[in-house]
Design a protein around this motif. Structure first.
Motif, PDB file in Angstrom:
ATOM      1  N   GLU A   1       0.392  -1.281   0.373  1.00 50.47           N
ATOM      2  CA  GLU A   1       0.392  -0.289   0.106  1.00 50.47           C
ATOM      3  C   GLU A   1       1.033   0.915   0.331  1.00 50.47           C
ATOM      4  O   GLU A   1       1.745   0.891   0.050  1.00 50.47           O
ATOM      5  CB  GLU A   1      -0.828   0.147   0.859  1.00 50.47           C
TER       6      GLU A   1
ATOM      7  N   ALA B   1       0.429  11.920   5.976  1.00 53.14           N
ATOM      8  CA  ALA B   1      -0.520  11.389   4.950  1.00 53.14           C
ATOM      9  C   ALA B   1      -0.885  12.384   4.070  1.00 53.14           C
ATOM     10  O   ALA B   1      -1.776  12.929   5.340  1.00 53.14           O
ATOM     11  CB  ALA B   1      -1.027  10.668   5.405  1.00 53.14           C
ATOM     12  N   VAL B   2      -1.267  12.449   2.887  1.00 54.46           N
ATOM     13  CA  VAL B   2      -2.121  13.604   1.889  1.00 54.46           C
ATOM     14  C   VAL B   2      -2.942  12.549   1.204  1.00 54.46           C
ATOM     15  O   VAL B   2      -2.549  11.671   0.889  1.00 54.46           O
ATOM     16  CB  VAL B   2      -1.102  14.993   1.733  1.00 54.46           C
ATOM     17  N   ASP B   3      -4.287  13.300   1.297  1.00 54.08           N
ATOM     18  CA  ASP B   3      -5.010  13.285   0.122  1.00 54.08           C
ATOM     19  C   ASP B   3      -4.752  12.143  -1.364  1.00 54.08           C
ATOM     20  O   ASP B   3      -4.085  13.330  -1.498  1.00 54.08           O
ATOM     21  CB  ASP B   3      -6.266  13.188   0.153  1.00 54.08           C
ATOM     22  N   ARG B   4      -4.365  11.960  -1.813  1.00 54.78           N
ATOM     23  CA  ARG B   4      -4.435  12.070  -3.075  1.00 54.78           C
ATOM     24  C   ARG B   4      -5.530  12.947  -4.303  1.00 54.78           C
ATOM     25  O   ARG B   4      -6.675  12.944  -3.962  1.00 54.78           O
ATOM     26  CB  ARG B   4      -4.544  10.278  -4.103  1.00 54.78           C
TER      27      ARG B   4
ATOM     28  N   ASP C   1       3.337  14.841   2.798  1.00 57.72           N
ATOM     29  CA  ASP C   1       3.535  16.337   2.788  1.00 57.72           C
ATOM     30  C   ASP C   1       5.122  16.733   3.519  1.00 57.72           C
ATOM     31  O   ASP C   1       4.266  17.853   4.605  1.00 57.72           O
ATOM     32  CB  ASP C   1       2.180  16.567   3.244  1.00 57.72           C
TER      33      ASP C   1
ATOM     34  N   LEU D   1       1.220   6.065   0.699  1.00 57.02           N
ATOM     35  CA  LEU D   1       0.917   6.806   1.634  1.00 57.02           C
ATOM     36  C   LEU D   1       1.564   8.251   0.990  1.00 57.02           C
ATOM     37  O   LEU D   1       3.105   7.733   0.039  1.00 57.02           O
ATOM     38  CB  LEU D   1       1.319   6.810   2.840  1.00 57.02           C
ATOM     39  N   ASP D   2       1.017   8.578   0.029  1.00 56.30           N
ATOM     40  CA  ASP D   2       1.849  10.378   0.045  1.00 56.30           C
ATOM     41  C   ASP D   2       1.666  11.578   1.179  1.00 56.30           C
ATOM     42  O   ASP D   2       1.335  11.312   1.722  1.00 56.30           O
ATOM     43  CB  ASP D   2       0.437  10.832  -1.417  1.00 56.30           C
TER      44      ASP D   2
ATOM     45  N   THR E   1       6.405   9.870  -1.749  1.00 54.57           N
ATOM     46  CA  THR E   1       5.895   8.908  -1.154  1.00 54.57           C
ATOM     47  C   THR E   1       6.180   7.332  -1.019  1.00 54.57           C
ATOM     48  O   THR E   1       7.151   7.286  -1.347  1.00 54.57           O
ATOM     49  CB  THR E   1       4.847   8.126  -2.910  1.00 54.57           C
TER      50      THR E   1
ATOM     51  N   GLU F   1       2.287   8.670   9.216  1.00 57.55           N
ATOM     52  CA  GLU F   1       0.853   8.780   8.480  1.00 57.55           C
ATOM     53  C   GLU F   1       0.546   9.869   9.488  1.00 57.55           C
ATOM     54  O   GLU F   1      -0.772  10.462   8.140  1.00 57.55           O
ATOM     55  CB  GLU F   1      -0.089   7.600   9.571  1.00 57.55           C
TER      56      GLU F   1
END
Length: 101
Positions: free
Chosen positions: A14, A98-101, A19, A16-17, A71, A95
């Motif tokens: 999995e 993490a930012v929304d894609r 910031d 995570l993007d 990422t 986490e």
């Protein structure tokens, strides 16, 4: 050889993007998990257990006004593998950024 794009496409990973910059991700990973080896490629940094199992791949996903955004693709299966448990620690450590894609 597994690259970031390959890891992102694999069902046992999995992603995570984030910031934060790639260098900051490296610091967080080394603080959260001991006993990983790293290797750099054009696409990013690979984190492996000492026996060679791929745990995570960190690369640059995009650039923002403030700099590059990272990422991380991390192992989620099989759950019994030490590499998967280490990857879970990495995901937990990152986490909050993490930012929304």
């Amino acid at each position: 050889m597994i690259q970031l794009e390959d890891a992102l496409a694999r069902p046992e990973f999995e992603s995570l993007d984030l910031d934060i910059a790639v260098a900051d991700v490296h610091d967080r990973i080394t603080d959260a998990v001991r006993g990983l080896t790293t290797s750099d490629s054009e696409e990013g940094t690979k984190y492996r257990t000492t026996d060679g199992m791929l745990v995570a791949v960190v690369g640059t996903s995009s650039a923002t006004e403030d700099g590059e955004r990272a990422t991380v693709a991390y192992r989620t299966a099989p759950p019994s593998e030490p590499a998967t448990r280490k990857a879970s620690k990495i995901a937990t450590a990152l986490e909050s950024d993490a930012v929304d894609r």
